[in-house]
Design an enzyme around this catalytic site. Structure first.
Site, PDB file in Angstrom:
ATOM      1  N   LYS A  73       0.863  -1.186   0.000  1.00 27.48           N
ATOM      2  CA  LYS A  73       0.000   0.000   0.000  1.00 27.48           C
ATOM      3  C   LYS A  73       0.901   1.238   0.000  1.00 27.48           C
ATOM      4  O   LYS A  73       1.926   1.260   0.695  1.00 27.48           O
ATOM      5  CB  LYS A  73      -0.876  -0.036   1.254  1.00 27.48           C
ATOM      6  CG  LYS A  73      -1.937   1.044   1.334  1.00 27.48           C
ATOM      7  CD  LYS A  73      -2.801   0.833   2.581  1.00 27.48           C
ATOM      8  CE  LYS A  73      -3.945   1.814   2.710  1.00 27.48           C
ATOM      9  NZ  LYS A  73      -4.823   1.512   3.853  1.00 27.48           N
ATOM     10  N   SER A 148      -9.710   1.283   2.814  1.00 28.32           N
ATOM     11  CA  SER A 148      -8.909   2.140   1.973  1.00 28.32           C
ATOM     12  C   SER A 148      -7.797   1.417   1.211  1.00 28.32           C
ATOM     13  O   SER A 148      -7.273   1.955   0.237  1.00 28.32           O
ATOM     14  CB  SER A 148      -8.275   3.234   2.841  1.00 28.32           C
ATOM     15  OG  SER A 148      -7.391   2.658   3.802  1.00 28.32           O
ATOM     16  N   SER A 172      -9.701  -1.300   6.953  1.00 27.68           N
ATOM     17  CA  SER A 172      -9.214  -1.076   5.592  1.00 27.68           C
ATOM     18  C   SER A 172      -8.519  -2.249   4.929  1.00 27.68           C
ATOM     19  O   SER A 172      -8.192  -2.176   3.752  1.00 27.68           O
ATOM     20  CB  SER A 172      -8.266   0.116   5.567  1.00 27.68           C
ATOM     21  OG  SER A 172      -9.015   1.288   5.532  1.00 27.68           O
TER      22      SER A 172
HETATM   23  N1  GLN Z   1     -13.077   3.194   6.352  1.00 24.34           N
HETATM   24  C1  GLN Z   1     -12.418   3.620   7.545  1.00 24.34           C
HETATM   25  C2  GLN Z   1     -12.116   5.082   7.487  1.00 24.34           C
HETATM   26  O1  GLN Z   1     -12.459   5.673   6.529  1.00 24.34           O
HETATM   27  C3  GLN Z   1     -11.227   2.786   7.779  1.00 24.34           C
HETATM   28  C4  GLN Z   1      -9.954   3.326   7.278  1.00 24.34           C
HETATM   29  C5  GLN Z   1      -8.779   2.475   7.595  1.00 24.34           C
HETATM   30  O2  GLN Z   1      -8.911   1.399   8.184  1.00 24.34           O
HETATM   31  N2  GLN Z   1      -7.621   2.978   7.249  1.00 24.34           N
HETATM   32  O3  GLN Z   1     -11.566   5.655   8.374  1.00 24.34           O
END
Ligand code: GLN
Length: 473
Positions: A73, A148, A172
């Site tokens: 990532k 994400s 994410s």
């Molecule tokens: N969807 C969650 C957010 O928008 C999780 C993000 C993550 O785990 N980095 O914060």
């Protein structure tokens, strides 16, 4: 792409080489670049790493991850490739060091194939909040692959890497793994060093792992876990030894906690069908179920967004247009450099979180929001402790719905935030959690089921997941 175990077997037999597999994979990444899953492809460094691995193997000096192709990532620092966080703010940022997890992968022989697309600074659930454009779902390009860590999930799904690293603050890794039909692992907080992971919410962030199967996940975790003096929150415990212990829970009687009906009923029909089918499979296997008492489940999401936004507003203050990253031009403007650079460098969602975080930390509102959320976090932690005093694991869906259409939730942040409903509480409590493929819904999209266990029982979690995945296949 074949599994890692099959790949390394055929390399050891002399049927193919790591260099050949790497070359053909880099070509495939190029051919399917329309998925927009990579921000930077390691066209120069990957072939060199592959040749070195082949040399080691011919010399009989194989390393644990030789022949494993891995995508990262793009919020993990790498010296050899820019690290953008999918933000204009870091569009050309070239770190001077490798994240600890990344250097451990390379030291163990892995070939890094590139840096993957994400929601800007890991804020999002769909892969749509990227300054480099959205990541597409490989099954139907009109849909999102989840986020994400969208690009890492897609890279593994379409076979452009055996495994990938993502990051987890609220789901994410598990959520896109569920949307794409692969394995997504979030370790206990402190298991994997965060050194070199660009911070979103430091008391919650963890690096996570994507793969198609549990043995690959386990081999990778064994290689990158373990204390790191560069991260003061990394636990002072030895690296995991999960691959050797994968069969430990293969036949043991298990007590599994499940959520009460009033929480589960919020899932879509497609997810519920697969969930109930899984419960029947497990029941037939002799698993004993108890219904968990869940205090404050309606506080999961608000607590998560208050705390993560508060931490993000502080962490992202370093991007000021002065020290590093994007700097706006002051020509024809009366604004100061900091305001202008931050206004132009950050996307909408990141700005929303910074504003929310600054608000909940402000003198007049701190007690009502930030302090309250810290107290709720403690309740969630204690709630889990109670569950794991009665059960070996908690079993629940990973997401309330299957993958959704791009654009469907972009104008409704609350609807978007609710896709973390089943994942964020594990991050708040710091416990390990995994999403495993559990079947295909009636709408044709994959459904993931989640298993969570107590703090630092990562090896038990992987072993239970290995058993369940075999049953659900
Ligand atoms: N969807 C969650 C957010 O928008 C999780 C993000 C993550 O785990 N980095 O914060």
């Amino acid at each position: 792409m074949r599994t890692y175990v099959d790949t390394i077997d055929s390399v050891l037999k002399g049927d193919t080489t790591i260099a050949a597999i790497t070359d053909s994979t880099l070509k495939k990444i190029e051919d399917q670049s329309n998925l927009n899953h990579f921000i930077t492809v390691a066209t120069d460094s990957a072939p060199i790493a592959a040749q070195q691995a082949d040399k080691r193997i011919s010399a009989g000096e194989k390393l644990p991850l030789d022949g494993m192709l891995i995508a990262l990532k793009d919020n993990l620092c790498t010296k050899s490739m820019r690290t953008t966080c999918a933000s204009k703010m870091l569009g050309n940022y070239r770190p001077v060091y490798d994240a600890t997890a990344v250097s451990r992968l390379m030291d163990n022989g892995a070939v890094i194939v590139g840096k993957t697309n994400l929601d800007e600074f890991a804020m999002g659930s769909s892969g749509e909040n990227s300054a480099f454009g959205r990541t597409l779902h490989p099954l139907d390009n009109a849909y999102v692959p989840g986020g994400s860590s969208s690009g890492s999930a897609v890279a593994v799904t379409v076979g452009h890497a055996h495994a990938a690293l993502g990051s987890e603050t609220g789901g994410s890794v598990r959520q896109p793994a569920a949307f794409c039909g692969i394995v997504g692992y979030k370790p206990s907080y402190g298991r994997i060093s965060r050194y070199g992971l660009v911070a979103f919410a430091s008391s919650i962030d963890q690096i996570g792992v994507f793969a198609k199967d549990i043995p690959t996940t386990a081999a990778l975790l064994d290689a990158i876990t373990g204390n790191d003096p560069y991260d003061s929150t990394s636990a002072e415990i030895p690296p995991m030894n999960s691959l050797a212990k994968l069969h430990e829970y293969a036949n043991t009687p298990l007590t599994i906690a499940i959520l009460p009906d009033n929480i589960i009923k919020d899932c879509s029909q497609e997810v519920l069908e697969v969930y109930n089918k899984c419960l029947n499979t497990l029941r037939a296997e002799g698993i004993r179920f108890i219904t968990a008492e869940i205090p404050a489940s309606d506080a999961w999401i608000p607590t998560y967004y208050v705390l993560t936004s508060a931490e993000a507003s502080s962490n992202l203050a370093r991007f000021d247009g002065i020290r590093y990253g994007f700097r706006a031009s002051l020509e024809n403007s009366d604004d100061d450099i900091m305001t202008l650079s931050r206004s132009q460098g950050f996307g909408m969602e990141v700005k929303r979180r910074i504003i929310l975080g600054t608000y909940v930390l402000s003198a007049g509102h701190y007690d009502a929001y930030y302090k309250k959320a810290q107290q709720a976090r403690r309740l969630i932690y204690d709630g889990y402790k109670h569950i794991f005093s009665q059960a070996d694991a908690l079993f629940l869906p990973t997401t309330p719905t299957t993958a959704f259409k791009s654009g469907e939730k972009t104008n409704d942040p609350i609807a978007m935030y609710l896709s973390d409903y089943f994942t964020a509480s594990a991050n708040l409590a710091g416990i390990p959690a995994i999403s495993i493929p559990a079947g295909t819904a009636s709408n044709g999209f994959p459904v993931g089921m989640q298993i969570q266990t107590s703090n630092f029982s990562d090896e038990r979690l992987l072993s239970i997941a290995h058993r369940f995945q075999t049953l659900f296949l």
